[in-house]
Write a protein that holds these residues in place. Sequence first.
Motif, short mmCIF file in Angstrom:
data_model
loop_
_atom_site.label_atom_id
_atom_site.label_comp_id
_atom_site.label_asym_id
_atom_site.label_seq_id
_atom_site.Cartn_x
_atom_site.Cartn_y
_atom_site.Cartn_z
N ALA A 28 6.10 2.37 0.81
CA ALA A 28 5.13 2.23 1.89
C ALA A 28 5.10 0.82 2.46
O ALA A 28 4.76 0.63 3.64
CB ALA A 28 3.74 2.62 1.40
N THR A 29 5.43 -0.17 1.66
CA THR A 29 5.42 -1.55 2.14
C THR A 29 6.77 -1.99 2.70
O THR A 29 6.88 -3.07 3.28
CB THR A 29 5.02 -2.52 1.02
OG1 THR A 29 5.89 -2.34 -0.10
CG2 THR A 29 3.58 -2.28 0.59
N ILE A 73 -1.79 6.67 -1.41
CA ILE A 73 -0.78 6.29 -2.41
C ILE A 73 -0.92 7.16 -3.66
O ILE A 73 0.05 7.71 -4.19
CB ILE A 73 -0.92 4.80 -2.78
CG1 ILE A 73 -0.57 3.91 -1.59
CG2 ILE A 73 -0.06 4.46 -3.99
CD1 ILE A 73 0.88 3.83 -1.25
N SER A 82 4.09 2.67 -3.48
CA SER A 82 3.75 1.44 -2.75
C SER A 82 4.99 0.68 -2.33
O SER A 82 5.03 0.08 -1.24
CB SER A 82 2.86 0.54 -3.60
OG SER A 82 1.60 1.14 -3.82
N ARG A 130 -0.73 -0.49 6.16
CA ARG A 130 -1.52 -0.67 4.95
C ARG A 130 -2.95 -1.09 5.25
O ARG A 130 -3.70 -1.45 4.35
CB ARG A 130 -0.84 -1.67 4.00
CG ARG A 130 0.51 -1.22 3.46
CD ARG A 130 0.49 0.20 2.87
NE ARG A 130 -0.57 0.40 1.92
CZ ARG A 130 -0.47 0.12 0.62
NH1 ARG A 130 0.66 -0.38 0.14
NH2 ARG A 130 -1.46 0.34 -0.19
N ARG A 163 -5.23 3.57 -0.45
CA ARG A 163 -5.03 3.70 -1.89
C ARG A 163 -5.12 5.17 -2.30
O ARG A 163 -4.38 5.62 -3.18
CB ARG A 163 -6.08 2.87 -2.65
CG ARG A 163 -5.90 1.37 -2.45
CD ARG A 163 -6.89 0.58 -3.29
NE ARG A 163 -6.64 0.74 -4.72
CZ ARG A 163 -7.32 0.14 -5.68
NH1 ARG A 163 -8.31 -0.69 -5.34
NH2 ARG A 163 -7.04 0.32 -6.94
N PRO A 183 2.21 5.03 -8.77
CA PRO A 183 1.70 4.36 -7.56
C PRO A 183 2.57 3.18 -7.14
O PRO A 183 2.72 2.92 -5.94
CB PRO A 183 0.29 3.93 -7.97
CG PRO A 183 -0.12 4.93 -9.01
CD PRO A 183 1.14 5.22 -9.78
#
Length: 262
Positions: free
Chosen positions: A77-78, A59, A74, A85, A56, A70
Amino acid sequence: MTTEAYSRGPACSYDDETYRRLADDAAQIVARYPEPRSALLPMLHLVQAEESYVSRDGIAFCAERLGLTPAQVSAVATFYTQYKRHPNGRYTVGVCTNTLCAVMGGDTIFDELSEHLDVGHDQTTEDGAITLERVECNAACDFAPVVMVNWEFFDNQNPETAKRLADSLRLGEDVTPTRGASTVATFQEVSRVLAGFPDGRADEGVGASGATLAGLRLARENDWRAPEEAAPSDVDAAPGEGDVPPQTGGAQSSAESKESDK
């Protein structure tokens, strides 16, 4: 950097020293791109190198440095599987189970390695050494079945060699890839390289070899060459300046062509 360059919002709780170091690195990354947000992918690798996953705090850091939300960070990133993660092991052991590797024994390697390590896909051993993954393709079908450790190749594997490889990694022993660098770097070290900070090892070890070069070797032995490109004929020539391009479209085009011939 100025003091203002290190200013941050409350969402990121890196300590001051870590934040300053990451901000310096991030500034180098951003400088490579005409638009700051284009730096997001390498910056995600940068924060992953810090904690072995995109946390977090990572991020929040990326969002603050790039002027994104954010949620936007995210979403990226996902999407990509190279961004983790949750904390990753020191070594990601990826077993290719795509078609050719599976046929050659990849599924069996994964199943036996999973039992040997007592972890499943995307799970990490209790000692934090290995995160095991099924990989869709390692782009090395000529050496199937293939296992990768932090994206270094271990070719022509079988269940026993894969288990010995995993045991060596857990013992902290150096292992030598079939091709590439002479030893395997840790997941965090590799993440920093992927962020764009070379470790000076790009020319280590063996590159293309064996089956990959078999076609080239045969071509040289037999003096095989690609056919010469034929000169275009009048029929095949592309329309020149002032030419009317040929009509297409079936009956209507034929009718129009006949009408123009009158």
